[in-house]
Structure formats: structure tokens, C-alpha cells
Design a protein around this motif. Structure first.
Motif, PDB file in Angstrom:
ATOM      1  N   ARG A  55       0.843  -1.405  -0.007  1.00  0.00           N
ATOM      2  CA  ARG A  55       0.043   0.096  -0.009  1.00  0.00           C
ATOM      3  C   ARG A  55       0.882   1.243   0.233  1.00  0.00           C
ATOM      4  O   ARG A  55       1.487   1.438   1.103  1.00  0.00           O
ATOM      5  CB  ARG A  55      -0.750  -0.082   1.035  1.00  0.00           C
ATOM      6  N   THR A  56       0.814   2.083  -1.084  1.00  0.00           N
ATOM      7  CA  THR A  56       1.784   3.117  -1.378  1.00  0.00           C
ATOM      8  C   THR A  56       1.426   4.135  -2.132  1.00  0.00           C
ATOM      9  O   THR A  56       0.563   3.899  -2.994  1.00  0.00           O
ATOM     10  CB  THR A  56       3.268   2.456  -1.745  1.00  0.00           C
ATOM     11  N   ASP A  57       2.077   5.356  -2.384  1.00  0.00           N
ATOM     12  CA  ASP A  57       1.832   6.376  -3.318  1.00  0.00           C
ATOM     13  C   ASP A  57       3.065   6.531  -3.945  1.00  0.00           C
ATOM     14  O   ASP A  57       3.298   7.306  -4.784  1.00  0.00           O
ATOM     15  CB  ASP A  57       1.268   7.671  -2.648  1.00  0.00           C
ATOM     16  N   GLY A  58       3.946   5.549  -3.663  1.00  0.00           N
ATOM     17  CA  GLY A  58       5.194   5.722  -4.532  1.00  0.00           C
ATOM     18  C   GLY A  58       6.281   6.537  -3.743  1.00  0.00           C
ATOM     19  O   GLY A  58       7.505   6.741  -4.417  1.00  0.00           O
ATOM     20  N   GLU A  59       5.700   7.154  -2.726  1.00  0.00           N
ATOM     21  CA  GLU A  59       6.834   7.976  -1.954  1.00  0.00           C
ATOM     22  C   GLU A  59       6.541   7.371  -0.384  1.00  0.00           C
ATOM     23  O   GLU A  59       7.986   7.260   0.216  1.00  0.00           O
ATOM     24  CB  GLU A  59       6.311   9.639  -2.105  1.00  0.00           C
ATOM     25  N   ARG A  60       5.519   7.246  -0.005  1.00  0.00           N
ATOM     26  CA  ARG A  60       5.493   6.958   1.354  1.00  0.00           C
ATOM     27  C   ARG A  60       5.010   5.259   1.422  1.00  0.00           C
ATOM     28  O   ARG A  60       4.335   4.945   0.181  1.00  0.00           O
ATOM     29  CB  ARG A  60       4.187   7.745   2.200  1.00  0.00           C
ATOM     30  N   ILE A  61       5.065   4.396   2.211  1.00  0.00           N
ATOM     31  CA  ILE A  61       4.683   3.086   2.287  1.00  0.00           C
ATOM     32  C   ILE A  61       3.722   3.143   3.634  1.00  0.00           C
ATOM     33  O   ILE A  61       4.085   3.172   4.664  1.00  0.00           O
ATOM     34  CB  ILE A  61       5.809   2.247   2.503  1.00  0.00           C
ATOM     35  N   GLU A  62       2.543   2.869   3.220  1.00  0.00           N
ATOM     36  CA  GLU A  62       1.618   2.630   4.198  1.00  0.00           C
ATOM     37  C   GLU A  62       1.432   1.317   5.161  1.00  0.00           C
ATOM     38  O   GLU A  62       1.066   1.225   6.272  1.00  0.00           O
ATOM     39  CB  GLU A  62       0.060   3.228   3.910  1.00  0.00           C
ATOM     40  N   GLY A  63       1.788   0.515   4.441  1.00  0.00           N
ATOM     41  CA  GLY A  63       1.726  -0.890   4.753  1.00  0.00           C
ATOM     42  C   GLY A  63       1.836  -1.939   4.087  1.00  0.00           C
ATOM     43  O   GLY A  63       2.177  -1.782   2.652  1.00  0.00           O
ATOM     44  N   PHE A  64       2.126  -3.293   4.062  1.00  0.00           N
ATOM     45  CA  PHE A  64       2.226  -4.461   3.203  1.00  0.00           C
ATOM     46  C   PHE A  64       1.083  -5.389   3.604  1.00  0.00           C
ATOM     47  O   PHE A  64       0.585  -5.435   4.778  1.00  0.00           O
ATOM     48  CB  PHE A  64       3.455  -5.141   3.701  1.00  0.00           C
ATOM     49  N   GLY A  65       0.897  -6.206   2.565  1.00  0.00           N
ATOM     50  CA  GLY A  65      -0.188  -7.063   2.658  1.00  0.00           C
ATOM     51  C   GLY A  65       0.484  -8.502   2.422  1.00  0.00           C
ATOM     52  O   GLY A  65       1.589  -8.586   2.678  1.00  0.00           O
ATOM     53  N   PRO A  66      -0.186  -9.622   2.110  1.00  0.00           N
ATOM     54  CA  PRO A  66       0.372 -11.002   1.971  1.00  0.00           C
ATOM     55  C   PRO A  66       1.301 -10.923   0.584  1.00  0.00           C
ATOM     56  O   PRO A  66       1.324 -10.170  -0.161  1.00  0.00           O
ATOM     57  CB  PRO A  66      -0.916 -11.875   1.742  1.00  0.00           C
ATOM     58  N   ASP A  67       2.201 -11.807   0.855  1.00  0.00           N
ATOM     59  CA  ASP A  67       3.227 -12.220  -0.269  1.00  0.00           C
ATOM     60  C   ASP A  67       3.303 -13.912  -0.412  1.00  0.00           C
ATOM     61  O   ASP A  67       2.729 -14.613   0.551  1.00  0.00           O
ATOM     62  CB  ASP A  67       4.417 -11.785   0.043  1.00  0.00           C
ATOM     63  N   LEU A  68       3.781 -14.049  -1.486  1.00  0.00           N
ATOM     64  CA  LEU A  68       3.901 -15.720  -1.942  1.00  0.00           C
ATOM     65  C   LEU A  68       5.115 -15.734  -2.734  1.00  0.00           C
ATOM     66  O   LEU A  68       5.539 -14.858  -3.519  1.00  0.00           O
ATOM     67  CB  LEU A  68       2.778 -16.172  -2.281  1.00  0.00           C
ATOM     68  N   SER A  69       5.510 -17.035  -2.872  1.00  0.00           N
ATOM     69  CA  SER A  69       6.513 -17.379  -4.171  1.00  0.00           C
ATOM     70  C   SER A  69       5.851 -18.593  -4.684  1.00  0.00           C
ATOM     71  O   SER A  69       5.528 -19.483  -4.115  1.00  0.00           O
ATOM     72  CB  SER A  69       8.022 -17.654  -3.494  1.00  0.00           C
ATOM     73  N   LEU A  70       6.085 -18.724  -6.293  1.00  0.00           N
ATOM     74  CA  LEU A  70       5.845 -19.496  -6.859  1.00  0.00           C
ATOM     75  C   LEU A  70       6.938 -20.148  -7.572  1.00  0.00           C
ATOM     76  O   LEU A  70       7.491 -19.735  -8.614  1.00  0.00           O
ATOM     77  CB  LEU A  70       4.579 -19.449  -8.044  1.00  0.00           C
ATOM     78  N   PRO A  71       7.653 -21.416  -7.099  1.00  0.00           N
ATOM     79  CA  PRO A  71       8.816 -21.803  -7.842  1.00  0.00           C
ATOM     80  C   PRO A  71       8.287 -22.215  -9.255  1.00  0.00           C
ATOM     81  O   PRO A  71       7.301 -22.726  -9.743  1.00  0.00           O
ATOM     82  CB  PRO A  71       9.259 -23.041  -7.033  1.00  0.00           C
ATOM     83  N   TYR A  72       9.320 -21.907 -10.025  1.00  0.00           N
ATOM     84  CA  TYR A  72       9.270 -22.627 -11.435  1.00  0.00           C
ATOM     85  C   TYR A  72       9.609 -23.987 -11.572  1.00  0.00           C
ATOM     86  O   TYR A  72      10.558 -24.467 -10.652  1.00  0.00           O
ATOM     87  CB  TYR A  72      10.185 -21.958 -12.505  1.00  0.00           C
ATOM     88  N   PRO A  73       8.913 -24.883 -12.193  1.00  0.00           N
ATOM     89  CA  PRO A  73       9.725 -26.417 -12.251  1.00  0.00           C
ATOM     90  C   PRO A  73      10.824 -26.381 -13.004  1.00  0.00           C
ATOM     91  O   PRO A  73      11.122 -25.556 -13.760  1.00  0.00           O
ATOM     92  CB  PRO A  73       8.560 -27.106 -13.284  1.00  0.00           C
ATOM     93  N   ALA A  74      11.713 -27.438 -12.624  1.00  0.00           N
ATOM     94  CA  ALA A  74      12.904 -27.704 -13.240  1.00  0.00           C
ATOM     95  C   ALA A  74      12.887 -27.491 -14.770  1.00  0.00           C
ATOM     96  O   ALA A  74      14.110 -26.800 -15.471  1.00  0.00           O
ATOM     97  CB  ALA A  74      13.482 -28.976 -12.763  1.00  0.00           C
TER      98      ALA A  74
END
Length: 371
Positions: free
Chosen positions: A22-41
């Protein structure tokens, strides 16, 4: 403030990182969820082949198009998973997958189908973050320093953030607040390639291979004789710039080769020309999980070296969060380049907007003037 999903697929080719900010590109109001999706070999192998011959590939190559489509589908999947958790998203920041970075030839190339991503998610997408800076004579990298500076607002300075991905880069925030940046040299890329060649594993897990080896200092010095290391910052690298180093260590045992390549990455950081020596170093990227690299950095840099997680940052989501932050800067026309960061013009914005199938264009985009 905008709610943005940032997406990053780095030079390590390990998968997609996605994060809500959550941001306006100058300030950061907060963060939400995140995840990683691995690529298969299999996808990693195909993407790696694209990297190896990107300089000779046509943009219309069926092989490239197939890899681009598959990589984009992983970005779509990551975005949809986050949309299920955070329904009210305004925008996507989509870095894509770098397959060639040659700013000396005014060329940088990230693959990824922004129109497909926009249509599949129903969201506006900011992409192609680097091209404007490169076309204007800049390096087009690194771009994360703006985000690091926002996160370090109010922190004691001078302070450095070292990102050890496939390539390593540094953000130095000087005592007067000036941001300096450059790619320092190889990060994990050579170690990853060496480990895959000798162990069948895509990286040197926990630095175990390098920890068993002895550094060949003669080879390290030979590698550091490359003219890149004498160049002043800003400067940047392609993932494959030092690929020949693998041949240089080919006569080493697997453990000694890993130890030597790790020492090369560390010494390249130590010798990076900086206007001020940082009083504190914080490390992000996959390299912070490698004890050999972290212990060697601590010994080499003459100042405390800690993972960014000690600051309360999410070190695994940081680059994805960054491209959400930069997307918000882009739609507001704020600079993502600077003479001391990329060498490009001051106040130059970047990124392109795609709203494939979004009709009417969202009102907040019209208000920013981005549409």
C-alpha cells in the motif's frame, strides 16, 4: 494511496515472487500478503537456454514466445492467489524476466506478456521499467534504491543495502540523503551454475559446498582484473557477464570452485568504489541465506553486516514489494532513475501502462494522467 501487487522474477530463475504493498510511490502505508511460486525444473532449464542465446534471438522466436507465455502464466497464477486474499487491488507492477541487459548498446530486454496478465487478472499493469532509462543513456539498473531509501527513511546514515541475487547490487544512502547505487558483480549466479553442474542441485544450499573448499586467491585476483571493477559507479551487469569464470575454476574440485566463486562475489563488493564507507550493511536477496557469503562479508566489509530481516523487513518479498512501489511512482510520473543511481537523467520516470480489456479505464488512472 494505491494497493499494488508487485511481481518479480529474478536472474536466479527460481520462480515468481509476488507481494501486496500500500503506497503512493513515496510513502509506504503498509504491506499485505506475499507468496512465491517456484518454476519447475523444466521451465528453469528452458529459460536458462534462452538466457544463453538471447543476444542472437529474434523477439518472434517460437521458443522464446513459448517460454514467455509459460512464465507469464505463473505471474497470472501468483496474482490471482493474492487477489483472492486482497480483492481491492488497483494495479500490478510487473518486472518480467530479464534475458539480456546490455546498456552499453542501449538495450535491455525483459520478457513477459503484460497484455495477457492484464486481461487474465482484470487489472492495469505497469511494465517495462528499465527501457526509458537505458534509451536516455542510463544503466537501467539497479532500480530498487528508491524503495530502499523509502524504507530507510529516518535510519542512521551512511547505510547500505546489499542485494545478493543472481547479480549483486548495492544501495548506499549517504549522510546527506543522496542515494548512490550500482551492480557490484556476480551474486549467486555463478555459485548456482557451479552447484547445478557438480551436485545437480540448483544452488549451494546453506553454502555447504563452499564451506568445504579452499579459496584459490590467484583465480579471484585474475577475475577481479576485469575492467568492470575499475569503472566508477553507476554501472550494471548482465547475469551472464562473468559466465567465463566457470571455465576459470574448472580445474578446481567442486568444493574449491564453490569457495573461490563465493570469494569472488564477496571481494567484488568490498572493492566497489563508494563515496562513503557505510557504517552498517543490510543484506537482502537469496544470498543472505548462505552462511559462507554472510560470514565472509562480515570479515571483509569492516562494519556490521546483517540480514534486512533484522529491520523487520520481509527479505524474501522485498523485490516484489519494490516493483509495486515503482509502479505507483510510474503512474504518478515520479522519477525511477537518477544520475547517482542509474546514471540516467534526473527526474526521468519509466514504465509503461497496459490496460488490456479494461473499459472504461479506471478513474484513478485518469486522475493521475497516466492513461
Amino acid at each position: 494511496m494505491l494497493t499494488v501487487i508487485g511481481l518479480m522474477s529474478g536472474t536466479s530463475l527460481d520462480g515468481v515472487d509476488a507481494a501486496v504493498i500500500r503506497t503512493d510511490g513515496e510513502r509506504i502505508e503498509g504491506f499485505g500478503p506475499d507468496l512465491s511460486l517456484p518454476y519447475p525444473a523444466a521451465l528453469r532449464q528452458r529459460a536458462r537456454k534462452i538466457l544463453d542465446k538471447a543476444a542472437t534471438l529474434s523477439p518472434d522466436s517460437p521458443e522464446l514466445k513459448a517460454v514467455e507465455h509459460e512464465i507469464t502464466r505463473y505471474h497470472v497464477d501468483a496474482t490471482r492467489q493474492l487477489q483472492a486474499l486482497v480483492p481491492e487491488v488497483d494495479l500490478i507492477g510487473f518486472h518480467g524476466q530479464t534475458i539480456l541487459h546490455a546498456p552499453d548498446h542501449h538495450h535491455t530486454w525483459q520478457i513477459g506478456d503484460a497484455q495477457l496478465l492484464s486481461r487474465a487478472t482484470g487489472l492495469a499493469v505497469i511494465h517495462d521499467f528499465r527501457s526509458a532509462d537505458v534509451a536516455a543513456g542510463g544503466e537501467g539498473a539497479p532500480l530498487v534504491p528508491w524503495f530502499h531509501a523509502a524504507l530507510l527513511h529516518g535510519a542512521p546514515k551512511p547505510v547500505a543495502v546489499l542485494n545478493i541475487g543472481g547479480v549483486a547490487n548495492i544501495t548506499l544512502i549517504d549522510a546527506d540523503g543522496t542515494i548512490h547505487a550500482c551492480d557490484t558483480g556476480p551474486g549467486n549466479a555463478l555459485l548456482d551454475d557451479w552447484a547445478l553442474r557438480h551436485t545437480g542441485t540448483a544452488c549451494d544450499v546453506d553454502g555447504k559446498l563452499a564451506a568445504m573448499g579452499t579459496v584459490n586467491q590467484t583465480i579471484v585476483e585474475d577475475l577481479l582484473a576485469d575492467p568492470y571493477f575499475a569503472r566508477p559507479a553507476p554501472k550494471s551487469l548482465d547475469r551472464q557477464t562473468f559466465a567465463a569464470a566457470l571455465d576459470r575454476v574448472s580445474g578446481c574440485t567442486p568444493a574449491d570452485g564453490a569457495a573461490t566463486l563465493a570469494a569472488f562475489s564477496v571481494e567484488a563488493v568490498r572493492r566497489t568504489p563508494l563515496p562513503t564507507r557505510p557504517a552498517h550493511w543490510y543484506v537482502c536477496g537469496g544470498g543472505r541465506h548462505n552462511p559462507v557469503l554472510m560470514h565472509a562479508m562480515q570479515a571483509a566489509l569492516g562494519a556490521p553486516v546483517e540480514p534486512v530481516d533484522r529491520l523487520g523487513w520481509n527479505g524474501d518479498a522485498l523485490e516484489a514489494q519494490c516493483f509495486g512501489f515503482l509502479a505507483a511512482r510510474s503512474v504518478r510520473g515520479l522519477p525511477i532513475s537518477a544520475p547517482t543511481i542509474t546514471g540516467g537523467p534526473d527526474n526521468l520516470s519509466g514504465g509503461r501502462l497496459t490496460c488490456a480489456g479494461l473499459m472504461p479505464v479506471p478513474s484513478w488512472i485518469r486522475k493521475t494522467g497516466a492513461a
